[in-house]
Design a protein around this motif. Structure first.
Motif, PDB file in Angstrom:
ATOM      1  N   ASP A  97      -0.502  -0.532   0.568  1.00 37.00           N
ATOM      2  CA  ASP A  97      -0.323  -1.896   0.061  1.00 37.00           C
ATOM      3  C   ASP A  97      -0.857  -2.025  -1.373  1.00 37.00           C
ATOM      4  O   ASP A  97      -0.247  -2.679  -2.209  1.00 37.00           O
ATOM      5  CB  ASP A  97      -1.016  -2.893   0.988  1.00 37.00           C
ATOM      6  CG  ASP A  97      -0.738  -4.324   0.609  1.00 37.00           C
ATOM      7  OD1 ASP A  97       0.444  -4.694   0.469  1.00 37.00           O
ATOM      8  OD2 ASP A  97      -1.720  -5.099   0.440  1.00 37.00           O
ATOM      9  N   SER A  98      -1.979  -1.392  -1.647  1.00 36.52           N
ATOM     10  CA  SER A  98      -2.598  -1.500  -2.970  1.00 36.52           C
ATOM     11  C   SER A  98      -1.849  -0.731  -4.048  1.00 36.52           C
ATOM     12  O   SER A  98      -1.708  -1.211  -5.169  1.00 36.52           O
ATOM     13  CB  SER A  98      -4.038  -0.975  -2.927  1.00 36.52           C
ATOM     14  OG  SER A  98      -4.839  -1.801  -2.123  1.00 36.52           O
ATOM     15  N   TYR A  99      -1.382   0.484  -3.720  1.00 36.97           N
ATOM     16  CA  TYR A  99      -0.807   1.362  -4.734  1.00 36.97           C
ATOM     17  C   TYR A  99       0.696   1.540  -4.637  1.00 36.97           C
ATOM     18  O   TYR A  99       1.332   2.026  -5.567  1.00 36.97           O
ATOM     19  CB  TYR A  99      -1.499   2.730  -4.697  1.00 36.97           C
ATOM     20  CG  TYR A  99      -2.965   2.622  -5.023  1.00 36.97           C
ATOM     21  CD1 TYR A  99      -3.392   2.396  -6.325  1.00 36.97           C
ATOM     22  CD2 TYR A  99      -3.922   2.715  -4.024  1.00 36.97           C
ATOM     23  CE1 TYR A  99      -4.736   2.276  -6.630  1.00 36.97           C
ATOM     24  CE2 TYR A  99      -5.275   2.600  -4.321  1.00 36.97           C
ATOM     25  CZ  TYR A  99      -5.674   2.381  -5.622  1.00 36.97           C
ATOM     26  OH  TYR A  99      -7.005   2.259  -5.914  1.00 36.97           O
ATOM     27  N   GLY A 100       1.281   1.187  -3.498  1.00 36.78           N
ATOM     28  CA  GLY A 100       2.721   1.271  -3.336  1.00 36.78           C
ATOM     29  C   GLY A 100       3.166   2.508  -2.580  1.00 36.78           C
ATOM     30  O   GLY A 100       2.481   3.529  -2.552  1.00 36.78           O
ATOM     31  N   LYS A 101       4.333   2.395  -1.963  1.00 32.69           N
ATOM     32  CA  LYS A 101       4.906   3.476  -1.158  1.00 32.69           C
ATOM     33  C   LYS A 101       5.268   4.698  -2.001  1.00 32.69           C
ATOM     34  O   LYS A 101       5.465   5.778  -1.457  1.00 32.69           O
ATOM     35  CB  LYS A 101       6.139   2.982  -0.407  1.00 32.69           C
ATOM     36  CG  LYS A 101       5.816   2.043   0.733  1.00 32.69           C
ATOM     37  CD  LYS A 101       7.086   1.624   1.456  1.00 32.69           C
ATOM     38  CE  LYS A 101       6.785   0.714   2.610  1.00 32.69           C
ATOM     39  NZ  LYS A 101       6.496   1.445   3.844  1.00 32.69           N
ATOM     40  N   LYS A 102       5.353   4.524  -3.296  1.00 32.95           N
ATOM     41  CA  LYS A 102       5.643   5.660  -4.168  1.00 32.95           C
ATOM     42  C   LYS A 102       4.507   6.681  -4.119  1.00 32.95           C
ATOM     43  O   LYS A 102       4.715   7.865  -4.374  1.00 32.95           O
ATOM     44  CB  LYS A 102       5.842   5.166  -5.602  1.00 32.95           C
ATOM     45  CG  LYS A 102       6.148   6.244  -6.594  1.00 32.95           C
ATOM     46  CD  LYS A 102       6.395   5.650  -7.971  1.00 32.95           C
ATOM     47  CE  LYS A 102       6.637   6.751  -8.985  1.00 32.95           C
ATOM     48  NZ  LYS A 102       6.775   6.210 -10.346  1.00 32.95           N
ATOM     49  N   PHE A 103       3.306   6.225  -3.751  1.00 33.37           N
ATOM     50  CA  PHE A 103       2.136   7.097  -3.766  1.00 33.37           C
ATOM     51  C   PHE A 103       1.549   7.344  -2.385  1.00 33.37           C
ATOM     52  O   PHE A 103       1.022   8.413  -2.121  1.00 33.37           O
ATOM     53  CB  PHE A 103       1.085   6.536  -4.716  1.00 33.37           C
ATOM     54  CG  PHE A 103       1.632   6.391  -6.100  1.00 33.37           C
ATOM     55  CD1 PHE A 103       1.816   7.499  -6.907  1.00 33.37           C
ATOM     56  CD2 PHE A 103       2.021   5.155  -6.581  1.00 33.37           C
ATOM     57  CE1 PHE A 103       2.364   7.382  -8.164  1.00 33.37           C
ATOM     58  CE2 PHE A 103       2.557   5.026  -7.840  1.00 33.37           C
ATOM     59  CZ  PHE A 103       2.734   6.142  -8.638  1.00 33.37           C
ATOM     60  N   VAL A 104       1.628   6.352  -1.494  1.00 34.21           N
ATOM     61  CA  VAL A 104       1.151   6.499  -0.116  1.00 34.21           C
ATOM     62  C   VAL A 104       2.161   5.814   0.798  1.00 34.21           C
ATOM     63  O   VAL A 104       2.448   4.628   0.622  1.00 34.21           O
ATOM     64  CB  VAL A 104      -0.231   5.843   0.102  1.00 34.21           C
ATOM     65  CG1 VAL A 104      -0.687   6.016   1.543  1.00 34.21           C
ATOM     66  CG2 VAL A 104      -1.274   6.400  -0.856  1.00 34.21           C
ATOM     67  N   THR A 105       2.708   6.549   1.754  1.00 33.20           N
ATOM     68  CA  THR A 105       3.649   5.986   2.713  1.00 33.20           C
ATOM     69  C   THR A 105       3.145   6.261   4.119  1.00 33.20           C
ATOM     70  O   THR A 105       2.840   7.406   4.463  1.00 33.20           O
ATOM     71  CB  THR A 105       5.055   6.589   2.537  1.00 33.20           C
ATOM     72  OG1 THR A 105       5.519   6.281   1.226  1.00 33.20           O
ATOM     73  CG2 THR A 105       6.024   6.039   3.566  1.00 33.20           C
ATOM     74  N   VAL A 106       3.059   5.203   4.919  1.00 33.92           N
ATOM     75  CA  VAL A 106       2.625   5.324   6.310  1.00 33.92           C
ATOM     76  C   VAL A 106       3.865   5.358   7.199  1.00 33.92           C
ATOM     77  O   VAL A 106       4.761   4.526   7.063  1.00 33.92           O
ATOM     78  CB  VAL A 106       1.698   4.155   6.711  1.00 33.92           C
ATOM     79  CG1 VAL A 106       1.375   4.200   8.197  1.00 33.92           C
ATOM     80  CG2 VAL A 106       0.424   4.187   5.875  1.00 33.92           C
ATOM     81  N   ASN A 107       3.899   6.332   8.096  1.00 35.54           N
ATOM     82  CA  ASN A 107       5.009   6.511   9.022  1.00 35.54           C
ATOM     83  C   ASN A 107       4.446   6.558  10.442  1.00 35.54           C
ATOM     84  O   ASN A 107       3.541   7.350  10.728  1.00 35.54           O
ATOM     85  CB  ASN A 107       5.739   7.822   8.692  1.00 35.54           C
ATOM     86  CG  ASN A 107       6.916   8.073   9.587  1.00 35.54           C
ATOM     87  OD1 ASN A 107       7.645   7.162   9.943  1.00 35.54           O
ATOM     88  ND2 ASN A 107       7.104   9.327   9.955  1.00 35.54           N
ATOM     89  N   ASP A 108       4.981   5.717  11.320  1.00 35.63           N
ATOM     90  CA  ASP A 108       4.554   5.695  12.715  1.00 35.63           C
ATOM     91  C   ASP A 108       5.621   6.330  13.594  1.00 35.63           C
ATOM     92  O   ASP A 108       6.805   6.032  13.452  1.00 35.63           O
ATOM     93  CB  ASP A 108       4.317   4.250  13.187  1.00 35.63           C
ATOM     94  CG  ASP A 108       3.068   3.664  12.566  1.00 35.63           C
ATOM     95  OD1 ASP A 108       1.982   4.194  12.833  1.00 35.63           O
ATOM     96  OD2 ASP A 108       3.181   2.665  11.818  1.00 35.63           O
TER      97      ASP A 108
END
Length: 116
Positions: A97-108
């Motif tokens: 949320d802070s840095y964006g999906k371009k850098f951190v993406t959560v996958n469940d």
């Protein structure tokens, strides 16, 4: 990009996570993002060992942290493990949320019953 993948069991508990990749090419903070994700993952592993008293199956490598747990029959231990694993996911979601999906993406990845 860092991909944070969380596997859930039939009860919705997280049974494993993998944090892989690097947050490259984002100056001046990529090392901060990588350090944040790494700290979250390593803290979970250490906390499971210390607070739940079990040894998770884990790997700590550059750009790859994996942790898998088996939930014991002890309800209190299981609650501690479930809370710690969920906290790992929450921390990764906050970084996403802070840095964006371009850098951190959560996958469940959720458990799917094979029974008909």
């Amino acid at each position: 990009m860092i991909l944070a993948t969380f596997h859930h069991d039939e009860r919705g508990r997280i049974t494993s996570f993998q944090l892989e990749g690097h947050a490259r090419n984002w100056r001046p903070w990529p090392d901060v993002i990588c350090a944040g994700v790494s700290a979250i993952g390593q803290t979970t592993i250490g906390s499971i060992q210390e607070l739940a008293g079990i040894e998770p199956d884990y790997v700590l490598e550059d750009g790859n942290i994996r942790c898998a747990v088996e939930y014991p029959d002890d309800d209190e231990q299981s609650a501690v493990i479930a809370t710690l694993m969920a906290s790992t996911r929450i921390g990764c979601l906050q970084l996403e949320d802070s840095y964006g999906k371009k850098f951190v993406t959560v996958n469940d990845v959720f458990y799917v019953s094979t029974e008909a």
